[in-house]
Design a protein around this motif. Structure first.
Motif, PDB file in Angstrom:
ATOM      1  N   GLU A 105      48.238  59.519  34.348  1.00 45.00           N
ATOM      2  CA  GLU A 105      47.877  58.615  35.431  1.00 45.00           C
ATOM      3  C   GLU A 105      47.819  57.181  34.938  1.00 45.00           C
ATOM      4  N   ALA A 106      47.244  56.995  33.739  1.00 44.10           N
ATOM      5  CA  ALA A 106      47.129  55.640  33.192  1.00 44.10           C
ATOM      6  C   ALA A 106      48.500  55.051  32.893  1.00 44.10           C
ATOM      7  N   VAL A 107      49.413  55.875  32.361  1.00 41.65           N
ATOM      8  CA  VAL A 107      50.764  55.397  32.061  1.00 41.65           C
ATOM      9  C   VAL A 107      51.496  55.011  33.344  1.00 41.65           C
ATOM     10  N   GLN A 108      51.386  55.848  34.362  1.00 41.00           N
ATOM     11  CA  GLN A 108      52.091  55.583  35.609  1.00 41.00           C
ATOM     12  C   GLN A 108      51.504  54.398  36.377  1.00 41.00           C
ATOM     13  N   MET A 109      50.211  54.125  36.194  1.00 42.11           N
ATOM     14  CA  MET A 109      49.568  53.029  36.914  1.00 42.11           C
ATOM     15  C   MET A 109      49.542  51.741  36.098  1.00 42.11           C
TER      16      MET A 109
ATOM     17  N   VAL B 180      54.926  67.732  25.362  1.00 42.36           N
ATOM     18  CA  VAL B 180      56.104  66.921  25.690  1.00 42.36           C
ATOM     19  C   VAL B 180      55.866  66.160  26.988  1.00 42.36           C
ATOM     20  N   PHE B 181      55.349  66.849  27.980  1.00 42.68           N
ATOM     21  CA  PHE B 181      55.083  66.211  29.271  1.00 42.68           C
ATOM     22  C   PHE B 181      53.910  65.240  29.177  1.00 42.68           C
ATOM     23  N   ALA B 182      52.915  65.600  28.372  1.00 47.57           N
ATOM     24  CA  ALA B 182      51.790  64.679  28.171  1.00 47.57           C
ATOM     25  C   ALA B 182      52.260  63.385  27.522  1.00 47.57           C
ATOM     26  N   ASP B 183      53.134  63.500  26.519  1.00 47.06           N
ATOM     27  CA  ASP B 183      53.628  62.322  25.815  1.00 47.06           C
ATOM     28  C   ASP B 183      54.487  61.444  26.720  1.00 47.06           C
ATOM     29  N   ARG B 184      55.211  62.061  27.647  1.00 50.03           N
ATOM     30  CA  ARG B 184      56.034  61.291  28.589  1.00 50.03           C
ATOM     31  C   ARG B 184      55.205  60.639  29.689  1.00 50.03           C
ATOM     32  N   GLY B 185      53.961  61.099  29.841  1.00 45.92           N
ATOM     33  CA  GLY B 185      53.134  60.605  30.932  1.00 45.92           C
ATOM     34  C   GLY B 185      53.450  61.277  32.247  1.00 45.92           C
ATOM     35  N   THR B 186      53.935  62.528  32.200  1.00 48.83           N
ATOM     36  CA  THR B 186      54.276  63.248  33.418  1.00 48.83           C
ATOM     37  C   THR B 186      53.467  64.534  33.576  1.00 48.83           C
ATOM     38  N   ALA B 187      52.332  64.622  32.884  1.00 48.09           N
ATOM     39  CA  ALA B 187      51.481  65.818  32.979  1.00 48.09           C
ATOM     40  C   ALA B 187      50.381  65.587  34.005  1.00 48.09           C
ATOM     41  N   GLY B 188      50.782  65.248  35.232  1.00 47.51           N
ATOM     42  CA  GLY B 188      49.806  64.906  36.264  1.00 47.51           C
ATOM     43  C   GLY B 188      48.951  66.079  36.698  1.00 47.51           C
ATOM     44  N   GLU B 189      49.570  67.158  37.153  1.00 46.51           N
ATOM     45  CA  GLU B 189      48.860  68.344  37.590  1.00 46.51           C
ATOM     46  C   GLU B 189      49.284  69.519  36.713  1.00 46.51           C
ATOM     47  N   PRO B 190      48.336  70.166  35.996  1.00 45.05           N
ATOM     48  CA  PRO B 190      48.711  71.262  35.095  1.00 45.05           C
ATOM     49  C   PRO B 190      49.493  72.367  35.781  1.00 45.05           C
ATOM     50  N   GLU B 191      49.062  72.756  37.015  1.00 43.17           N
ATOM     51  CA  GLU B 191      49.757  73.842  37.688  1.00 43.17           C
ATOM     52  C   GLU B 191      51.194  73.473  38.029  1.00 43.17           C
ATOM     53  N   ASP B 192      51.438  72.194  38.357  1.00 47.02           N
ATOM     54  CA  ASP B 192      52.800  71.759  38.669  1.00 47.02           C
ATOM     55  C   ASP B 192      53.677  71.785  37.420  1.00 47.02           C
ATOM     56  N   VAL B 193      53.110  71.376  36.286  1.00 51.24           N
ATOM     57  CA  VAL B 193      53.878  71.377  35.033  1.00 51.24           C
ATOM     58  C   VAL B 193      54.298  72.799  34.675  1.00 51.24           C
ATOM     59  N   VAL B 194      53.355  73.734  34.763  1.00 55.56           N
ATOM     60  CA  VAL B 194      53.647  75.119  34.378  1.00 55.56           C
ATOM     61  C   VAL B 194      54.651  75.758  35.332  1.00 55.56           C
ATOM     62  N   LEU B 195      54.492  75.507  36.631  1.00 56.72           N
ATOM     63  CA  LEU B 195      55.340  76.163  37.617  1.00 56.72           C
ATOM     64  C   LEU B 195      56.746  75.581  37.679  1.00 56.72           C
ATOM     65  N   HIS B 196      56.894  74.301  37.337  1.00 59.91           N
ATOM     66  CA  HIS B 196      58.199  73.655  37.494  1.00 59.91           C
ATOM     67  C   HIS B 196      59.012  73.594  36.200  1.00 59.91           C
ATOM     68  N   ASP B 197      58.388  73.920  35.071  1.00 54.40           N
ATOM     69  CA  ASP B 197      59.136  73.932  33.814  1.00 54.40           C
ATOM     70  C   ASP B 197      59.412  75.383  33.426  1.00 54.40           C
ATOM     71  N   ARG B 198      60.662  75.782  33.493  1.00 54.64           N
ATOM     72  CA  ARG B 198      61.009  77.185  33.246  1.00 54.64           C
ATOM     73  C   ARG B 198      60.701  77.603  31.812  1.00 54.64           C
ATOM     74  N   ALA B 199      60.962  76.713  30.865  1.00 61.61           N
ATOM     75  CA  ALA B 199      60.713  77.065  29.467  1.00 61.61           C
ATOM     76  C   ALA B 199      59.223  77.329  29.233  1.00 61.61           C
ATOM     77  N   LEU B 200      58.371  76.460  29.782  1.00 62.54           N
ATOM     78  CA  LEU B 200      56.934  76.644  29.612  1.00 62.54           C
ATOM     79  C   LEU B 200      56.460  77.910  30.319  1.00 62.54           C
ATOM     80  N   ALA B 201      56.994  78.170  31.505  1.00 58.50           N
ATOM     81  CA  ALA B 201      56.629  79.389  32.224  1.00 58.50           C
ATOM     82  C   ALA B 201      57.041  80.632  31.444  1.00 58.50           C
TER      83      ALA B 201
END
Length: 328
Positions: free
Chosen positions: A217-221, A290-311
């Protein structure tokens, strides 16, 4: 000359009229009129998308291999419903309290309470009723320990809504503790002793995701006005990065010690699944980082559900741990 000026003025007037027809009026930004039923508004305010977090109530029973008896399933379904009711109570009271401020926000003004679909007194009344009934039902149908934990959760979350969300570091601790309570309540409901390594891994794993979300959130804002959380202007991205990296390291260490300790028990399985599950757990943390470092780890459930490798990694970890618990 005297005729040209009126003609020019008339042309400008026609142009202005055309522009006014094409430009939406300023009052179009006011909150839309409330739509839908009162019950639908209450359901939306309860944030159904957030209910997936309450699945953590199965964490302790699953870790102990006590998940598949009829008694365990019944108790866990009840605990899930009660924890969801407590969370809904907090959302209702929070939205009722922040209704005026939300009406001035470009996104939050569409919330049912801010938009007028759910009257503020009704939100307070329903939230208060849920907050009283959920612990009372837990004391009656589950155990006094679960009732005490739900009461503590409500008190902590309401204090967060009122003041703690404005206190540096404390806000991270409160949100993390909420996740930890979800993971603990299933064990309390079934009388399962909670391992210190389970608590350490769960607690710091939750802190990892919470701080990664704040960092994203801080990175995006960055460089933008109107941060959705007031404290984002107080935290630095460097500090939040330090927190999620520290939490990830402690969570991995705690899990490894937990797996090795439990793996010392004699077993008859073909492979040491519990120790092997460390590989999948570490890979999952590294992938999420990886997503945290990019600043795209907004919602944990969205990250897990939308990244096939992580799922896929998560499914492999679940399978390994299930084989370890089953001693196959």
């Amino acid at each position: 000359m005297t005729e040209t000026a009126p003609m020019a003025t008339s042309a400008r007037t026609r142009e202005t009229a055309l522009l006014e027809q094409r430009t939406p009026p300023r009052h179009a930004t006011t909150p839309p009129p409330p739509k839908g039923s009162l019950l639908g508004g209450l359901l939306r305010t309860a944030r159904p998308k957030q209910w997936v977090k309450n699945v953590l109530v199965v964490a302790a029973p699953a870790a102990a291999g006590q998940l598949f008896s009829q008694h365990a399933v019944t108790q866990l379904v009840l605990v899930f419903a009660l924890f969801t009711a407590c969370a809904a109570a907090v959302y209702l009271i929070n939205d009722a309290r922040d209704a005026e401020a939300d009406r001035a926000h470009p996104t939050k003004r569409r919330r049912p309470v801010a938009a007028g679909q759910v009257p503020v007194p009704v939100a307070y009344a329903v939230g208060g009723a849920l907050g009283i009934l959920a612990p009372a039902t837990a004391a009656w149908l589950v155990s006094p320990a679960v009732a005490a934990l739900l009461t503590a959760y409500l008190a902590m979350q309401l204090a967060y809504c009122v003041s703690l969300k404005h206190v540096l570091v404390v806000d991270l601790v409160v949100v993390t503790t909420g996740f930890l309570m979800r993971a603990m309540v299933g064990g309390l409901a079934l009388g399962i002793p909670l391992s210190r390594w389970f608590l350490i891994t769960t607690g710091f794993g939750a802190l990892f995701m919470v701080s990664a979300k704040r960092y994203s959130e801080a990175v995006q804002m960055a460089g933008k006005a109107g941060a959705t959380r007031a404290l984002l202007t107080e935290y630095t991205t460097g500090y939040l990065r330090f927190v999620w990296q520290l939490a990830a390291g402690v969570a991995v260490l705690g899990y490894c010690l937990w797996a090795l300790e439990e793996g010392g028990v004699p077993h008859t399985s073909v492979l040491p699944w519990r120790q092997l599950s460390m590989v999948a757990f570490i890979l999952a943390v590294l992938r999420y980082a990886v997503f945290a470092d990019r600043g795209t780890a907004g919602e944990p459930e969205d990250v897990v559900l939308h990244d096939r490798a992580l799922a896929l990694i998560a499914l492999v970890w679940i399978a390994m741990y299930a084989l370890a618990v089953a001693n196959w």
